[in-house]
Design an enzyme around this catalytic site. Structure first.
Site: not given
Ligand code: DGL
Length: 252
Positions: A10-11, A42, A73, A75, A180-181
């Site tokens: 993940d980010s 991200y 993630c 994203t 978003c996780t």
């Molecule tokens: N956790 C991520 C998601 O599920 C991204 C969060 C981010 O870095 O902006 O989208």
């Protein structure tokens, strides 16, 4: 093959919510987690940047001999899953908002989706929304990603954010999609602001897909203690400490 680890990335902190669920559902698997905290968020980056960072994260995990890659993630799934599938020689399973579950949970009421700006603007989300749930209300929430990165998952800060964003619909909301996780860690403040509203995070669905994929290629670990290794692109030891905090005291 069965004893090879599974890579999860993940980010940053968000994918730990997925890791926790995978660990509980697949106790024999060795899970290697990579949080790209140094480059988080991200969601405010361009699709090209997200794709490049996702490839970097995937390569790092591939070097550890993973038998499958979990894109924990939304994203990165939106921006990079197709590229990862094309470039890697292991199965890739990505998380994405579950409109079908949201519709079932919401009945005739409204559906609100919280996700990153990148997820909401990319074709994958736009097309799925149009096809499955055109009336869904999409809210981009980069502030929440930063809160979770700082380890803030409860209290007045997230509650004030949700209160303000949900105010226009109040009692009309039938389901909230955690697209978003990172937001899976914010169930408590959301429950405080929107009591009784079902929160849909897609983690069970992802777990089922991963299990099916591993079963299909005879790679599901069936014995052994399994385990978890955590890595972060951030060199700050406080980041790793926060990761452990988010996973919780009882996390094996
Ligand atoms: N956790 C991520 C998601 O599920 C991204 C969060 C981010 O870095 O902006 O989208």
């Amino acid at each position: 093959m069965r004893s090879a680890p599974i890579g999860v990335f993940d980010s940053g902190m968000g994918g730990l919510s997925v890791l926790r669920a995978l660990r509980a559902a697949m106790p024999h698997e060795r899970l290697i987690y990579y949080g790209d905290n140094e480059n988080a968020p991200y969601g405010t980056r361009t699709p090209q940047e997200i794709c490049a960072l996702s490839l970097q994260a995937a390569q790092l995990l591939m070097q550890k001999g993973v038998k499958a890659l979990v894109v924990a993630c939304n994203t990165a799934t939106s921006a990079a899953e197709a590229t990862l599938r094309a470039r890697l020689n292991v199965p890739v399973v990505g998380i994405e908002p579950d409109f079908i579950a949201a519709r079932e949970a919401a009945g005739e009421k409204k559906i609100v989706v919280f996700a990153t700006r990148a997820t909401l603007s990319l074709p994958r989300y736009r097309e799925a929304r149009l096809r499955l749930c055109p009336e869904a209300i999409s809210i981009s929430a980069p502030e929440l990603v930063l809160m979770v990165e700082r380890g803030v998952v409860a209290g007045p800060e997230p509650e004030a954010f949700f209160r303000e964003k949900l105010a226009p619909w109040r009692d009309e909301i039938g389901a909230i999609v955690l697209g978003c996780t990172h937001f899976a860690f914010l169930r408590a403040p959301l429950h405080a602001v929107a009591p009784g509203v079902p929160l849909i995070d897609s983690i069970d669905r992802l777990t089922r897909s991963l299990r099916n994929v591993l079963t299909d290629i005879n790679a599901l670990a069936e014995d052994g203690a399994g385990g978890v290794e955590l890595y972060s692109s951030a060199r700050d030891p406080a980041v790793l400490a926060r990761m452990h905090e988010l996973l919780g005291e009882n996390f094996p």
